[in-house]
Scaffold this motif. Structure first.
Motif, PDB file in Angstrom:
ATOM      1  N   ILE A   6       1.059  -1.310   0.158  1.00  0.00           N
ATOM      2  CA  ILE A   6       0.051   0.006  -0.070  1.00  0.00           C
ATOM      3  C   ILE A   6       0.991   1.286   0.019  1.00  0.00           C
ATOM      4  N   LEU A   7       1.908   1.265   0.812  1.00  0.00           N
ATOM      5  CA  LEU A   7       2.700   2.398   1.093  1.00  0.00           C
ATOM      6  C   LEU A   7       3.677   2.641  -0.275  1.00  0.00           C
ATOM      7  N   GLY A   8       3.952   1.618  -0.936  1.00  0.00           N
ATOM      8  CA  GLY A   8       4.578   1.624  -2.270  1.00  0.00           C
ATOM      9  C   GLY A   8       3.741   2.230  -3.344  1.00  0.00           C
ATOM     10  N   ASP A   9       2.538   1.841  -3.280  1.00  0.00           N
ATOM     11  CA  ASP A   9       1.447   2.199  -4.477  1.00  0.00           C
ATOM     12  C   ASP A   9       0.888   3.674  -4.282  1.00  0.00           C
ATOM     13  N   VAL A  10       0.676   4.191  -2.944  1.00  0.00           N
ATOM     14  CA  VAL A  10       0.481   5.172  -2.715  1.00  0.00           C
ATOM     15  C   VAL A  10       1.439   6.444  -2.744  1.00  0.00           C
ATOM     16  N   ILE A 103      15.757   7.071  14.967  1.00  0.00           N
ATOM     17  CA  ILE A 103      14.964   7.727  15.812  1.00  0.00           C
ATOM     18  C   ILE A 103      14.899   6.607  16.967  1.00  0.00           C
ATOM     19  N   PRO A 104      15.139   7.160  18.229  1.00  0.00           N
ATOM     20  CA  PRO A 104      15.105   6.267  19.284  1.00  0.00           C
ATOM     21  C   PRO A 104      13.952   5.375  19.458  1.00  0.00           C
ATOM     22  N   ALA A 105      14.259   4.053  19.732  1.00  0.00           N
ATOM     23  CA  ALA A 105      13.176   3.108  19.547  1.00  0.00           C
ATOM     24  C   ALA A 105      11.869   3.464  20.793  1.00  0.00           C
ATOM     25  N   ASP A 106      12.122   4.027  21.739  1.00  0.00           N
ATOM     26  CA  ASP A 106      11.097   4.454  22.679  1.00  0.00           C
ATOM     27  C   ASP A 106      10.786   5.835  22.603  1.00  0.00           C
ATOM     28  N   SER A 107      10.926   6.449  21.534  1.00  0.00           N
ATOM     29  CA  SER A 107      10.471   7.712  21.475  1.00  0.00           C
ATOM     30  C   SER A 107       8.958   8.034  21.181  1.00  0.00           C
ATOM     31  N   GLY A 108       8.541   6.898  20.568  1.00  0.00           N
ATOM     32  CA  GLY A 108       7.035   7.028  20.272  1.00  0.00           C
ATOM     33  C   GLY A 108       6.731   7.446  18.615  1.00  0.00           C
ATOM     34  N   PHE A 109       8.009   7.526  17.875  1.00  0.00           N
ATOM     35  CA  PHE A 109       7.998   8.104  16.622  1.00  0.00           C
ATOM     36  C   PHE A 109       8.853   7.120  15.611  1.00  0.00           C
ATOM     37  N   ALA A 110       7.872   5.778  15.640  1.00  0.00           N
ATOM     38  CA  ALA A 110       8.392   4.614  14.821  1.00  0.00           C
ATOM     39  C   ALA A 110       7.104   3.893  14.225  1.00  0.00           C
ATOM     40  N   PRO A 111       6.716   4.668  13.015  1.00  0.00           N
ATOM     41  CA  PRO A 111       5.562   4.255  12.454  1.00  0.00           C
ATOM     42  C   PRO A 111       5.527   2.559  12.319  1.00  0.00           C
ATOM     43  N   ARG A 123       0.699   3.077  10.377  1.00  0.00           N
ATOM     44  CA  ARG A 123       1.130   3.706   8.835  1.00  0.00           C
ATOM     45  C   ARG A 123      -0.083   3.925   8.032  1.00  0.00           C
ATOM     46  N   LEU A 124      -1.143   3.045   8.397  1.00  0.00           N
ATOM     47  CA  LEU A 124      -2.569   3.395   7.654  1.00  0.00           C
ATOM     48  C   LEU A 124      -3.098   4.577   8.094  1.00  0.00           C
ATOM     49  N   ILE A 152      -6.339   2.410  -9.054  1.00  0.00           N
ATOM     50  CA  ILE A 152      -6.110   1.391  -7.770  1.00  0.00           C
ATOM     51  C   ILE A 152      -6.401  -0.062  -8.260  1.00  0.00           C
ATOM     52  N   GLU A 153      -7.289  -0.091  -9.283  1.00  0.00           N
ATOM     53  CA  GLU A 153      -7.712  -1.270 -10.003  1.00  0.00           C
ATOM     54  C   GLU A 153      -6.315  -2.095 -10.586  1.00  0.00           C
ATOM     55  N   GLN A 154      -5.555  -1.049 -10.937  1.00  0.00           N
ATOM     56  CA  GLN A 154      -4.400  -1.680 -11.978  1.00  0.00           C
ATOM     57  C   GLN A 154      -3.462  -2.105 -10.957  1.00  0.00           C
ATOM     58  N   PHE A 155      -3.193  -1.740  -9.823  1.00  0.00           N
ATOM     59  CA  PHE A 155      -2.391  -1.998  -8.988  1.00  0.00           C
ATOM     60  C   PHE A 155      -2.361  -3.516  -8.597  1.00  0.00           C
ATOM     61  N   GLU A 156      -1.124  -4.478  -8.305  1.00  0.00           N
ATOM     62  CA  GLU A 156      -1.200  -5.691  -7.934  1.00  0.00           C
ATOM     63  C   GLU A 156      -1.258  -5.980  -6.411  1.00  0.00           C
ATOM     64  N   LEU A 157      -2.743  -5.580  -6.133  1.00  0.00           N
ATOM     65  CA  LEU A 157      -3.213  -5.453  -4.811  1.00  0.00           C
ATOM     66  C   LEU A 157      -3.945  -6.422  -4.495  1.00  0.00           C
ATOM     67  N   GLY A 158      -4.185  -7.004  -3.188  1.00  0.00           N
ATOM     68  CA  GLY A 158      -5.151  -7.981  -2.829  1.00  0.00           C
ATOM     69  C   GLY A 158      -6.587  -7.423  -2.496  1.00  0.00           C
ATOM     70  N   ALA A 159      -7.583  -8.030  -2.224  1.00  0.00           N
ATOM     71  CA  ALA A 159      -8.898  -7.342  -2.163  1.00  0.00           C
ATOM     72  C   ALA A 159      -9.078  -6.137  -0.851  1.00  0.00           C
ATOM     73  N   SER A 160      -8.199  -6.799   0.302  1.00  0.00           N
ATOM     74  CA  SER A 160      -8.061  -5.761   1.713  1.00  0.00           C
ATOM     75  C   SER A 160      -7.529  -4.715   1.263  1.00  0.00           C
ATOM     76  N   GLU A 161      -6.291  -4.707   0.666  1.00  0.00           N
ATOM     77  CA  GLU A 161      -5.622  -3.492   0.378  1.00  0.00           C
ATOM     78  C   GLU A 161      -6.373  -2.597  -0.569  1.00  0.00           C
ATOM     79  N   LYS A 162      -7.059  -3.150  -1.702  1.00  0.00           N
ATOM     80  CA  LYS A 162      -8.015  -2.359  -2.639  1.00  0.00           C
ATOM     81  C   LYS A 162      -8.915  -1.842  -1.971  1.00  0.00           C
ATOM     82  N   ALA A 163      -9.660  -2.503  -0.827  1.00  0.00           N
ATOM     83  CA  ALA A 163     -10.835  -2.102  -0.107  1.00  0.00           C
ATOM     84  C   ALA A 163     -10.348  -0.738   0.652  1.00  0.00           C
ATOM     85  N   PHE A 164      -9.148  -0.772   1.420  1.00  0.00           N
ATOM     86  CA  PHE A 164      -8.559   0.120   2.244  1.00  0.00           C
ATOM     87  C   PHE A 164      -8.503   1.397   1.281  1.00  0.00           C
ATOM     88  N   LEU A 165      -8.028   1.381   0.182  1.00  0.00           N
ATOM     89  CA  LEU A 165      -7.782   2.485  -0.648  1.00  0.00           C
ATOM     90  C   LEU A 165      -9.090   3.000  -1.383  1.00  0.00           C
TER      91      LEU A 165
END
Length: 241
Positions: A6-10, A103-111, A123-124, A152-165
């Protein structure tokens, strides 16, 4: 759900891990330092965000930043802004820093490790925030929705990924709904910065959306100033590219 796909295609970018390595290697020239033409060309030629944000200069610059750095860069800049704010320092531009992936692992900034509201991969939430901000001026009309749906339909995504987008692009640009995707103040800072990079800062209606989002997130004015400085600095880095 394949979040990396999803991140790659978006965003039209590499995975967050690859981006992190690329940022670490950028030892000169700011955000663009150490980048080969293949990465820049590949990242900016695809991706829904680049297509949606490319209609206006301000959004186009933000789209370039997001395509290059993805959620890893958003997290790095948000962390630096939060750190400066917490230390009561003046806002300063960190877009040229070469340690944004460290980024420090305990910083709260690690998506990649964070969970948002309802225990969803954070990340979503960032992707939803970017899309909502990009839509906030209402420029995505019915014809544009059809074009996006076809892509979106042209992306090689599964049903759940397409539904999210499909759901993300169909939803209203509601700042309160976006704010509710967070569970910590640190996540709120990341959401705001990602949204700021997805608007045209010269457009009043988009700035109004950002104002409402900041209010819904409960961002202190001083912290917002730090985050705005990062967004502006990142845009400037890509303005001449």
């Amino acid at each position: 759900m394949d979040i990396g796909k999803i991140l790659g295609d978006v965003l039209g970018s590499k995975s967050s891990g690859q981006i992190g390595n690329q940022i670490r290697q950028a030892t000169s020239g700011g955000l663009g330092g150490g980048l080969g033409g293949g990465l820049v060309g590949g990242a900016l030629s695809g991706g829904l965000i680049s297509a949606v944000l490319g209609s206006k200069k301000g959004r186009k610059m933000g789209g370039k930043v997001l395509a290059y750095g993805g959620t890893a860069l958003v997290a790095g800049l948000a962390y630096k802004a939060w750190r400066d704010y917490s230390n009561r320092q003046k806002p300063q531009n960190h877009a040229r820093d070469t340690d944004l992936a460290s980024i420090p692992a305990d910083s709260g900034f690690a998506p990649e490790q964070e969970r948002g509201e309802d225990d969803v991969d954070f990340r979503l939430a960032l992707v939803r925030a970017m899309i909502a901000a990009a839509k906030s001026d209402g420029h995505i009309d019915q014809a544009e929705h059809k074009r996006i749906a076809a892509q979106i339909e042209q992306f090689e995504l599964g049903a759940s990924e397409k539904a999210f987008l499909f759901d993300a692009f169909s939803a209203d640009a509601d700042p309160l709904a976006i704010a509710r995707l967070t569970r910590t103040s640190e996540q709120g800072a990341e959401i705001y910065l990602a949204s700021s990079l997805s608007i045209d800062p010269d457009e009043q209606v988009e700035q109004q959306y950002l104002d409402r989002l900041a209010g819904c997130l409960g961002l202190p004015g001083e912290l917002r100033a730090h985050l705005d400085t990062q967004a502006e600095g990142a845009r400037r880095e890509f303005a001449a590219r």
